[in-house]
Design a protein around this motif. Structure first.
Motif, PDB file in Angstrom:
ATOM      1  N   GLU A   9      17.388  37.199 -80.153  1.00  0.00           N
ATOM      2  CA  GLU A   9      17.835  38.269 -81.047  1.00  0.00           C
ATOM      3  C   GLU A   9      16.941  39.499 -80.930  1.00  0.00           C
ATOM      4  O   GLU A   9      17.414  40.633 -80.881  1.00  0.00           O
ATOM      5  N   ARG A  10      15.649  39.284 -80.873  1.00  0.00           N
ATOM      6  CA  ARG A  10      14.709  40.407 -80.797  1.00  0.00           C
ATOM      7  C   ARG A  10      14.755  41.102 -79.440  1.00  0.00           C
ATOM      8  O   ARG A  10      14.613  42.320 -79.362  1.00  0.00           O
ATOM      9  N   LEU A  11      14.962  40.335 -78.365  1.00  0.00           N
ATOM     10  CA  LEU A  11      14.999  40.925 -77.032  1.00  0.00           C
ATOM     11  C   LEU A  11      16.318  41.645 -76.755  1.00  0.00           C
ATOM     12  O   LEU A  11      16.409  42.411 -75.799  1.00  0.00           O
ATOM     13  N   SER A  13      17.406  44.112 -78.143  1.00  0.00           N
ATOM     14  CA  SER A  13      17.164  45.556 -78.221  1.00  0.00           C
ATOM     15  C   SER A  13      16.810  46.163 -76.867  1.00  0.00           C
ATOM     16  O   SER A  13      16.888  47.375 -76.688  1.00  0.00           O
ATOM     17  N   LEU A  14      16.449  45.314 -75.900  1.00  0.00           N
ATOM     18  CA  LEU A  14      16.140  45.795 -74.544  1.00  0.00           C
ATOM     19  C   LEU A  14      17.378  45.812 -73.653  1.00  0.00           C
ATOM     20  O   LEU A  14      17.284  46.127 -72.469  1.00  0.00           O
ATOM     21  N   SER A  47      16.501  43.976 -67.227  1.00  0.00           N
ATOM     22  CA  SER A  47      17.098  45.055 -68.000  1.00  0.00           C
ATOM     23  C   SER A  47      16.959  46.367 -67.230  1.00  0.00           C
ATOM     24  O   SER A  47      15.933  46.612 -66.585  1.00  0.00           O
ATOM     25  N   ALA A  61       6.781  45.951 -73.279  1.00  0.00           N
ATOM     26  CA  ALA A  61       8.072  46.159 -73.936  1.00  0.00           C
ATOM     27  C   ALA A  61       8.575  44.856 -74.559  1.00  0.00           C
ATOM     28  O   ALA A  61       9.079  44.846 -75.685  1.00  0.00           O
ATOM     29  N   VAL A  62       8.420  43.754 -73.829  1.00  0.00           N
ATOM     30  CA  VAL A  62       8.827  42.449 -74.360  1.00  0.00           C
ATOM     31  C   VAL A  62       7.953  42.083 -75.555  1.00  0.00           C
ATOM     32  O   VAL A  62       8.451  41.679 -76.612  1.00  0.00           O
ATOM     33  N   ASP A  64       6.341  44.004 -77.523  1.00  0.00           N
ATOM     34  CA  ASP A  64       6.638  44.868 -78.672  1.00  0.00           C
ATOM     35  C   ASP A  64       7.775  44.283 -79.506  1.00  0.00           C
ATOM     36  O   ASP A  64       7.820  44.468 -80.721  1.00  0.00           O
ATOM     37  N   CYS A  65       8.675  43.556 -78.855  1.00  0.00           N
ATOM     38  CA  CYS A  65       9.820  42.956 -79.554  1.00  0.00           C
ATOM     39  C   CYS A  65       9.474  41.642 -80.242  1.00  0.00           C
ATOM     40  O   CYS A  65      10.047  41.330 -81.285  1.00  0.00           O
ATOM     41  N   VAL A  66       8.575  40.866 -79.647  1.00  0.00           N
ATOM     42  CA  VAL A  66       8.323  39.508 -80.157  1.00  0.00           C
ATOM     43  C   VAL A  66       6.875  39.251 -80.547  1.00  0.00           C
ATOM     44  O   VAL A  66       6.534  38.160 -80.989  1.00  0.00           O
TER      45      VAL A  66
END
Length: 79
Positions: A9-11, A13-14, A47, A61-62, A64-66
């Motif tokens: 779910e969080r990833l 956004s990428l 991505s 970037a990853v 930052d999401c998790v």
């Protein structure tokens, strides 16, 4: 909590074109991080947002999401 689903779910956004999340926790039974109940995961993510970015920038970037899931409930994340 389904951690793989939370990571996915969080990833999202990428805008991944490919996303594979593997729960490797069973391979780490007895490890100090696993003893506290935290999981070990491997993520493969592709991505268009990563185009032109260095490997470190992609990892950032990853994370930052998790990153708020580390060190608990996720003890280790291989990207």
């Amino acid at each position: 909590m389904n951690l793989a689903a939370a990571i996915e779910e969080r990833l999202a956004s990428l805008d991944p074109t490919e996303l594979d999340i593997r729960d490797d926790s069973a391979q780490h039974v007895g490890h100090a991080g696993a003893a506290s109940g935290a999981g070990h995961f491997s993520v493969t993510i592709v991505s268009k947002r990563f185009q032109g970015l260095s490997r470190i920038a992609r990892h950032r970037a990853v994370l930052d999401c998790v990153g708020d899931l580390i060190p608990h409930p996720v003890h280790a994340l291989a990207i």
